[in-house]
Design an enzyme around this catalytic site. Structure first.
Site, PDB file in Angstrom:
ATOM      1  N   GLN A   1      26.881 -19.682   3.335  1.00 49.68           N
ATOM      2  CA  GLN A   1      27.068 -18.386   2.647  1.00 49.68           C
ATOM      3  C   GLN A   1      26.499 -18.483   1.228  1.00 49.68           C
TER       4      GLN A   1
ATOM      5  N   SER B   1      -2.342   5.539  -0.011  1.00 48.91           N
ATOM      6  CA  SER B   1      -2.801   4.350  -0.768  1.00 48.91           C
ATOM      7  C   SER B   1      -4.155   4.592  -1.413  1.00 48.91           C
TER       8      SER B   1
ATOM      9  N   ASP C   1       2.071   1.080  -1.704  1.00 47.03           N
ATOM     10  CA  ASP C   1       2.469   0.163  -0.625  1.00 47.03           C
ATOM     11  C   ASP C   1       2.402  -1.265  -1.173  1.00 47.03           C
TER      12      ASP C   1
ATOM     13  N   GLY D   1       8.252  14.183  -3.650  1.00 50.82           N
ATOM     14  CA  GLY D   1       9.668  14.487  -3.769  1.00 50.82           C
ATOM     15  C   GLY D   1       9.862  15.727  -4.625  1.00 50.82           C
TER      16      GLY D   1
ATOM     17  N   GLU E   1       5.128   4.711  -4.605  1.00 56.36           N
ATOM     18  CA  GLU E   1       4.542   4.185  -5.843  1.00 56.36           C
ATOM     19  C   GLU E   1       3.612   3.031  -5.537  1.00 56.36           C
TER      20      GLU E   1
ATOM     21  N   ARG F   1      22.695 -18.341   1.037  1.00 57.35           N
ATOM     22  CA  ARG F   1      22.129 -17.000   1.284  1.00 57.35           C
ATOM     23  C   ARG F   1      22.428 -16.053   0.121  1.00 57.35           C
TER      24      ARG F   1
HETATM   25  C1  LIG Z   1      12.219   7.241  -9.321  1.00 56.48           C
HETATM   26  C2  LIG Z   1      11.134   6.709  -8.460  1.00 56.48           C
HETATM   27  C3  LIG Z   1      10.745   7.707  -7.382  1.00 56.48           C
HETATM   28  C4  LIG Z   1       9.402   7.299  -6.869  1.00 56.48           C
HETATM   29  C5  LIG Z   1       8.801   8.354  -5.956  1.00 56.48           C
HETATM   30  C6  LIG Z   1       7.497   7.880  -5.413  1.00 56.48           C
HETATM   31  C7  LIG Z   1       6.317   8.563  -6.093  1.00 56.48           C
HETATM   32  C8  LIG Z   1       4.997   8.196  -5.457  1.00 56.48           C
HETATM   33  O1  LIG Z   1       4.938   7.507  -4.477  1.00 56.48           O
HETATM   34  S1  LIG Z   1       3.635   8.803  -6.274  1.00 56.48           S
HETATM   35  C9  LIG Z   1       2.259   8.227  -5.319  1.00 56.48           C
HETATM   36  C10 LIG Z   1       2.071   6.735  -5.440  1.00 56.48           C
HETATM   37  N1  LIG Z   1       0.799   6.371  -4.895  1.00 56.48           N
HETATM   38  C11 LIG Z   1       0.234   5.182  -5.146  1.00 56.48           C
HETATM   39  O2  LIG Z   1       0.800   4.322  -5.785  1.00 56.48           O
HETATM   40  C12 LIG Z   1      -1.149   5.006  -4.621  1.00 56.48           C
HETATM   41  C13 LIG Z   1      -1.547   3.532  -4.596  1.00 56.48           C
HETATM   42  N2  LIG Z   1      -3.010   3.407  -4.732  1.00 56.48           N
HETATM   43  C14 LIG Z   1      -3.601   3.188  -5.950  1.00 56.48           C
HETATM   44  O3  LIG Z   1      -2.973   3.058  -6.991  1.00 56.48           O
HETATM   45  C15 LIG Z   1      -5.112   3.093  -5.977  1.00 56.48           C
HETATM   46  O4  LIG Z   1      -5.654   3.786  -4.846  1.00 56.48           O
HETATM   47  C16 LIG Z   1      -5.586   1.617  -5.901  1.00 56.48           C
HETATM   48  C17 LIG Z   1      -5.216   0.935  -7.220  1.00 56.48           C
HETATM   49  C18 LIG Z   1      -4.963   0.895  -4.725  1.00 56.48           C
HETATM   50  C19 LIG Z   1      -7.090   1.583  -5.737  1.00 56.48           C
HETATM   51  O5  LIG Z   1      -7.620   2.452  -6.699  1.00 56.48           O
HETATM   52  P1  LIG Z   1      -9.205   2.576  -6.832  1.00 56.48           P
HETATM   53  O6  LIG Z   1      -9.507   3.654  -7.767  1.00 56.48           O
HETATM   54  O7  LIG Z   1      -9.799   2.625  -5.461  1.00 56.48           O
HETATM   55  O8  LIG Z   1      -9.542   1.228  -7.586  1.00 56.48           O
HETATM   56  P2  LIG Z   1     -10.225  -0.096  -7.055  1.00 56.48           P
HETATM   57  O9  LIG Z   1     -11.575   0.245  -6.568  1.00 56.48           O
HETATM   58  O10 LIG Z   1      -9.293  -0.812  -6.142  1.00 56.48           O
HETATM   59  O11 LIG Z   1     -10.297  -0.876  -8.429  1.00 56.48           O
HETATM   60  C20 LIG Z   1     -11.245  -0.460  -9.402  1.00 56.48           C
HETATM   61  C21 LIG Z   1     -10.793  -1.069 -10.723  1.00 56.48           C
HETATM   62  O12 LIG Z   1      -9.710  -0.271 -11.230  1.00 56.48           O
HETATM   63  C22 LIG Z   1      -8.639  -1.108 -11.561  1.00 56.48           C
HETATM   64  N3  LIG Z   1      -7.404  -0.323 -11.405  1.00 56.48           N
HETATM   65  C23 LIG Z   1      -6.933   0.235 -10.273  1.00 56.48           C
HETATM   66  N4  LIG Z   1      -5.791   0.887 -10.523  1.00 56.48           N
HETATM   67  C24 LIG Z   1      -5.528   0.732 -11.837  1.00 56.48           C
HETATM   68  C25 LIG Z   1      -4.480   1.172 -12.705  1.00 56.48           C
HETATM   69  N5  LIG Z   1      -3.428   1.887 -12.238  1.00 56.48           N
HETATM   70  N6  LIG Z   1      -4.538   0.848 -14.006  1.00 56.48           N
HETATM   71  C26 LIG Z   1      -5.581   0.106 -14.483  1.00 56.48           C
HETATM   72  N7  LIG Z   1      -6.606  -0.353 -13.719  1.00 56.48           N
HETATM   73  C27 LIG Z   1      -6.565  -0.033 -12.412  1.00 56.48           C
HETATM   74  C28 LIG Z   1      -8.728  -2.257 -10.600  1.00 56.48           C
HETATM   75  O13 LIG Z   1      -8.008  -3.372 -11.073  1.00 56.48           O
HETATM   76  C29 LIG Z   1     -10.236  -2.491 -10.582  1.00 56.48           C
HETATM   77  O14 LIG Z   1     -10.558  -3.198 -11.733  1.00 56.48           O
HETATM   78  P3  LIG Z   1     -11.812  -4.210 -11.675  1.00 56.48           P
HETATM   79  O15 LIG Z   1     -13.000  -3.358 -11.292  1.00 56.48           O
HETATM   80  O16 LIG Z   1     -11.865  -4.790 -13.047  1.00 56.48           O
HETATM   81  O17 LIG Z   1     -11.501  -5.226 -10.609  1.00 56.48           O
HETATM   82  C1  LIG Z   2      10.522   8.195   0.124  1.00 52.80           C
HETATM   83  C2  LIG Z   2       9.097   8.453  -0.331  1.00 52.80           C
HETATM   84  C3  LIG Z   2       8.873   9.226  -1.464  1.00 52.80           C
HETATM   85  C4  LIG Z   2       7.570   9.498  -1.872  1.00 52.80           C
HETATM   86  N1  LIG Z   2       7.357  10.314  -2.964  1.00 52.80           N
HETATM   87  C5  LIG Z   2       6.095  10.635  -3.312  1.00 52.80           C
HETATM   88  C6  LIG Z   2       5.855  11.524  -4.414  1.00 52.80           C
HETATM   89  O1  LIG Z   2       6.785  12.005  -5.058  1.00 52.80           O
HETATM   90  N2  LIG Z   2       4.560  11.854  -4.710  1.00 52.80           N
HETATM   91  C7  LIG Z   2       3.500  11.348  -4.001  1.00 52.80           C
HETATM   92  O2  LIG Z   2       2.361  11.673  -4.313  1.00 52.80           O
HETATM   93  N3  LIG Z   2       3.700  10.459  -2.971  1.00 52.80           N
HETATM   94  C8  LIG Z   2       4.962  10.115  -2.618  1.00 52.80           C
HETATM   95  N4  LIG Z   2       5.175   9.250  -1.577  1.00 52.80           N
HETATM   96  C9  LIG Z   2       4.033   8.742  -0.810  1.00 52.80           C
HETATM   97  C10 LIG Z   2       3.805   7.261  -1.112  1.00 52.80           C
HETATM   98  O3  LIG Z   2       3.324   7.092  -2.404  1.00 52.80           O
HETATM   99  C11 LIG Z   2       2.800   6.698  -0.088  1.00 52.80           C
HETATM  100  O4  LIG Z   2       3.404   6.762   1.181  1.00 52.80           O
HETATM  101  C12 LIG Z   2       2.448   5.259  -0.445  1.00 52.80           C
HETATM  102  O5  LIG Z   2       1.588   5.259  -1.552  1.00 52.80           O
HETATM  103  C13 LIG Z   2       1.819   4.507   0.725  1.00 52.80           C
HETATM  104  O6  LIG Z   2       0.626   5.145   1.130  1.00 52.80           O
HETATM  105  P1  LIG Z   2       0.379   5.478   2.689  1.00 52.80           P
HETATM  106  O7  LIG Z   2       1.558   6.226   3.173  1.00 52.80           O
HETATM  107  O8  LIG Z   2      -0.959   6.085   2.777  1.00 52.80           O
HETATM  108  O9  LIG Z   2       0.369   4.069   3.392  1.00 52.80           O
HETATM  109  P2  LIG Z   2      -0.916   3.371   4.089  1.00 52.80           P
HETATM  110  O10 LIG Z   2      -1.863   2.919   3.045  1.00 52.80           O
HETATM  111  O11 LIG Z   2      -1.413   4.240   5.164  1.00 52.80           O
HETATM  112  O12 LIG Z   2      -0.204   2.061   4.684  1.00 52.80           O
HETATM  113  C14 LIG Z   2      -0.130   1.809   6.078  1.00 52.80           C
HETATM  114  C15 LIG Z   2      -0.392   0.328   6.297  1.00 52.80           C
HETATM  115  O13 LIG Z   2      -1.765   0.063   5.980  1.00 52.80           O
HETATM  116  C16 LIG Z   2      -1.859  -1.056   5.109  1.00 52.80           C
HETATM  117  N5  LIG Z   2      -3.050  -0.910   4.265  1.00 52.80           N
HETATM  118  C17 LIG Z   2      -3.517   0.203   3.695  1.00 52.80           C
HETATM  119  N6  LIG Z   2      -4.646  -0.050   2.999  1.00 52.80           N
HETATM  120  C18 LIG Z   2      -4.910  -1.378   3.140  1.00 52.80           C
HETATM  121  C19 LIG Z   2      -5.937  -2.262   2.652  1.00 52.80           C
HETATM  122  N7  LIG Z   2      -6.939  -1.836   1.872  1.00 52.80           N
HETATM  123  N8  LIG Z   2      -5.868  -3.562   3.007  1.00 52.80           N
HETATM  124  C20 LIG Z   2      -4.845  -4.009   3.777  1.00 52.80           C
HETATM  125  N9  LIG Z   2      -3.846  -3.231   4.278  1.00 52.80           N
HETATM  126  C21 LIG Z   2      -3.888  -1.934   3.948  1.00 52.80           C
HETATM  127  C22 LIG Z   2      -0.564  -0.998   4.296  1.00 52.80           C
HETATM  128  O14 LIG Z   2      -0.256  -2.278   3.753  1.00 52.80           O
HETATM  129  C23 LIG Z   2       0.442  -0.572   5.366  1.00 52.80           C
HETATM  130  O15 LIG Z   2       0.866  -1.729   6.062  1.00 52.80           O
HETATM  131  C24 LIG Z   2       6.476   8.965  -1.145  1.00 52.80           C
HETATM  132  C25 LIG Z   2       6.707   8.177  -0.018  1.00 52.80           C
HETATM  133  C26 LIG Z   2       8.018   7.915   0.394  1.00 52.80           C
HETATM  134  C27 LIG Z   2       8.252   7.076   1.620  1.00 52.80           C
END
Ligand SMILES: CCCCCCCC(=O)SCCNC(=O)CCNC(=O)[C@H](O)C(C)(C)COP(=O)(O)OP(=O)(O)OC[C@H]1O[C@@H](n2cnc3c(N)ncnc32)[C@H](O)[C@@H]1OP(=O)(O)O
Ligand SMILES: Cc1cc2nc3c(=O)[nH]c(=O)nc-3n(C[C@H](O)[C@H](O)[C@H](O)COP(=O)(O)OP(=O)(O)OC[C@H]3O[C@@H](n4cnc5c(N)ncnc54)[C@H](O)[C@@H]3O)c2cc1C
Length: 627
Positions: A330, A144, A426, A177, A424, A333
């Site tokens: 049913q 995250s 949490d 992945g 993508e 739901r």
């Molecule tokens: C086919 C499908 C298959 C899918 C496979 C899965 C692939 C994956 O999982 S890939 C990995 C995915 N990982 C994630 O999604 C990680 C999630 N975490 C995040 O996006 C960031 O850590 C996040 C947004 C929670 C916090 O980011 P951080 O840089 O610490 O920003 P934060 O300090 O919270 O915010 C700073 C500013 O940036 C802004 N900001 C944050 N993210 C974004 C963004 N994506 N775009 C625009 N602005 C953003 C905030 O709104 C905030 O704005 P403001 O200052 O005006 O309030």
């Molecule tokens: C099937 C699968 C495929 C994936 N594919 C990819 C990929 O292709 N590429 C890639 O880079 N990643 C991939 N990921 C990783 C995925 O993006 C991360 O697992 C996801 O972003 C969640 O992050 P985390 O695992 O650190 O969860 P954590 O953040 O550790 O979450 C654990 C708990 O903590 C809580 N939490 C965390 N931060 C806070 C906060 N600030 N306030 C309150 N609660 C909080 C969450 O809500 C959750 O309940 C994949 C994961 C899965 C399961």
């Protein structure tokens, strides 16, 4: 019996043009035509068989996925399919694989964050699959918190290279992945270090494996992270672990659209928001919203058809028992989930427009709607995936015991879908981003900056202007409540986009009326679920709340005769649904019975292990009984 449509009577009840509704669901006549053609291409090809998936051991399952992906690529090239048709083919093959991340994240990351020169170099290789890529961001210790990632990319001015390194165990890349066994390259996110200064997380293209013999390159340790939830399901994907031991890459392999490093080691941040480095995640989140309507509609299609086939209790004088779809419980739901499937379809269409609009604005350096795009993609990804995951499980329960069989298609559908609540982003972490956006909007009310777009309604929150409370102080304390507010905000967006859809010209006899009923079910079921909030805040009187519930029940009765036709409009083949309970012809019992005997356990009437483990027990019992 074979060839008989056991749901024919249900289909005769339809009060609207199903073919016209198929076009509404598909989005256009063209989309429907492409879907029909590609869905049939896949369904008719035995190479894409998937009913054996839950019974294969992992290595065989994975090899089978590689075979299908290669065969799909072969067919795409043989038939000269367009990118749209190829994407549809991968959709109808319906098997998570490394190709999802190659096409769904690796290529978009290069397109979104690579310079024109970098795109010219890498995209042709990726499009021809001469390299296979993944998106390596998450680490063992951080997912995250992207800003907490530990992998480093240290610039070496002597050699004009970055040194990519995993300094700690927790910095190991973990989850990406396609990473574990297949990808030759990765877009890797690492902390950019220049001359000892940490410039934060940036994207880098790193080759992981030799293109000659597929072995990991020097300094690269890579493998699969192991079995995941459920049989089959996401175990067709090689989610991987990756460690770097001082791996050197040329400077021009840092993705440099958003920020650059010069030959002299000077860091230049273009005058764009640093968050553009997150652009790929925003793109995928809006795709995930569209996917949610597909997954939810599949489960609802299965549960609706089976609810019309299944009869239980209610026989009068030896007559047929009651169809379970006629029970109000049913319907209460099932029908909100049917309505949600359509609602998510339409909000997904709107979100795709919003994303395209933001990307066009970015071209003109207009970042004004970027915060709203982030909030909408994050919030709607969270809302739609949570409702869909819970909805698939509810559909399994709506099918009673047979819903728990793999041949219902529902257990695997749930197992493959449920990580969408986590990957993508949490869902709670993303809702907190929405809450942050809403509180920032509140703090700006009264400063002359009028809220617009999806937060325009907040401009009318007059009383908040007087409170002038310190929004930052209360955020952590009230975060659970703020998350609920974020969910409500996203639900309002879904409702408003459904209503906007109904204001469009929707051809086809009775189609608009059915969508109006579904829209009513969507918002009235939400109002029913949250009526406590509406009553506590006096937005509703008890009388109004009771009226709303009466109207909801009336709408269930209105939808009931159209339920089968409304799920037929999803236009899913039996191959794609892969569910005996969801068969188009409703011929459930004979097919369930037939399928049971195909289970490997029934290859012998006396099971393996009887002689070693059961017979001695029985003989012992027999001996004891004689004593
Ligand atoms: C086919 C499908 C298959 C899918 C496979 C899965 C692939 C994956 O999982 S890939 C990995 C995915 N990982 C994630 O999604 C990680 C999630 N975490 C995040 O996006 C960031 O850590 C996040 C947004 C929670 C916090 O980011 P951080 O840089 O610490 O920003 P934060 O300090 O919270 O915010 C700073 C500013 O940036 C802004 N900001 C944050 N993210 C974004 C963004 N994506 N775009 C625009 N602005 C953003 C905030 O709104 C905030 O704005 P403001 O200052 O005006 O309030
Ligand atoms: C099937 C699968 C495929 C994936 N594919 C990819 C990929 O292709 N590429 C890639 O880079 N990643 C991939 N990921 C990783 C995925 O993006 C991360 O697992 C996801 O972003 C969640 O992050 P985390 O695992 O650190 O969860 P954590 O953040 O550790 O979450 C654990 C708990 O903590 C809580 N939490 C965390 N931060 C806070 C906060 N600030 N306030 C309150 N609660 C909080 C969450 O809500 C959750 O309940 C994949 C994961 C899965 C399961």
């Amino acid at each position: 019996m074979e060839g008989v449509d056991h749901l024919a009577d249900e289909r005769k009840k339809a009060e609207f043009n199903v073919e016209a509704m198929k076009i509404v669901w598909a989005g256009s006549q063209h989309n429907l035509e492409v879907s029909n053609r590609i869905s049939k291409l896949v369904a008719d090809d035995p190479a894409f068989r998937k009913d054996d998936r839950t019974m294969l051991p992992r290595k065989e399952l994975f090899k089978n996925t590689l075979r299908k992906a290669a065969y799909a690529w072969k067919r795409i090239n043989e038939l000269r399919l367009s990118e749209e048709e190829a994407s549809k083919l991968r959709f109808y093959v319906d098997e998570t694989a490394y190709t999802d991340l190659h096409w769904g994240m690796f290529i978009p990351a290069i397109k979104g964050q690579g310079t024109d020169e970098q795109q010219r170099k890498w995209l042709p290789l990726a499009y021809k699959m001469q390299i296979i890529g993944c998106y390596a961001q998450t680490e063992l210790g951080h997912g995250s918190n992207v800003q907490g990632l530990e992998t480093t990319a240290t610039f070496d001015p002597h050699t004009d290279e970055f040194v990519i390194h995993s300094p700690t165990l927790t910095s190991s890349k973990w989850w990406p992945g396609g990473l574990g066994k297949v990808s030759t390259h990765a877009v890797t996110y690492a902390r950019l270090i220049i001359d000892g200064k940490d410039h934060g997380v940036h994207g880098f293209i790193v080759q992981l494996r030799s293109l000659e013999d597929h072995r990991p390159l020097p300094g690269i340790t890579v493998g699969d992270i192991g079995m995941k939830f459920g049989n089959g399901a996401y175990n067709t994907m090689d989610n991987g672990v990756l460690r770097f031991d001082h791996v050197r890459i040329p400077r021009n392999q840092m993705l440099m659209k958003v920020s650059q490093v010069t030959r002299e080691g000077k860091y230049k941040q273009s005058d764009v928001p640093r968050q553009l480095v997150y652009g790929t995640m925003v793109y995928v989140r809006q795709r995930i919203v569209a996917d949610a309507s597909c997954y939810l509609s599949r489960a609802v299609c299965i549960a609706t058809r089976y609810s019309a086939v299944r009869r239980q209790f209610g026989s009068q004088n030896g007559g047929p028992e009651t169809q379970v779809i006629d029970y109000k419980t049913q319907q209460s739901r099932l029908f909100p989930l049917l309505a949600s499937a359509y609602a998510f379809r339409f909000v997904g269409e709107w979100l795709e427009w919003l994303y395209t609009d933001v990307m066009q604005r970015l071209q003109a350096n207009d970042f004004s709607t970027l915060p709203e795009a982030h909030a909408c993609t994050a919030g709607l990804k969270s809302l739609t995936t949570s409702v869909t995951a819970d909805g698939i499980e509810e559909c399994r329960k709506l099918c009673g015991g047979h819903g728990y069989l793999c041949t219902s298609g529902l257990p695997e559908l749930f197992a493959v879908y449920v990580p969408a609540c986590t990957y993508e982003g949490d869902n709670i972490v993303l809702l907190l981003q929405v809450a942050r956006f809403l509180m920032k909007t509140v703090s700006q009310i009264g400063t002359g900056k009028q809220p617009v777009g999806t937060i325009a309604y907040m401009g009318r929150i007059e009383h908040l202007m007087q409170c002038r409370c310190n929004v930052q102080r209360g955020f952590a304390e009230l975060s659970a409540d703020l998350v609920e507010a974020a969910v409500a905000h996203c639900q309002l967006i879904v409702v408003s986009k459904f209503i906007e859809k109904l204001q469009q010209d929707i051809p086809g006899e009775g189609v608009k009326q059915q969508l109006e009923a579904l829209c009513g079910i969507y918002y009235l079921s939400l109002l029913h679920k949250h009526q406590g909030d509406f009553l506590a805040t006096s937005y509703l009187t008890p009388k109004q709340s009771a009226l709303a519930n009466d109207q909801l029940r009336a709408l269930y009765s209105k939808v009931r005769p159209n339920a089968i036709a409304l799920v037929d409009a999803f236009n899913y083949s039996d191959h794609f649904l892969s569910s005996i309970l969801g068969r188009y012809d409703g011929n459930v019992y004979p097919k369930l019975y037939e399928a049971a005997w195909k289970d490997p356990l029934n290859e012998s009437v006396v099971p393996d292990g009887y002689h070693e483990y059961v017979r001695p027990l029985l003989k012992q019992q027999l001996h004891t009984a004689r004593l």
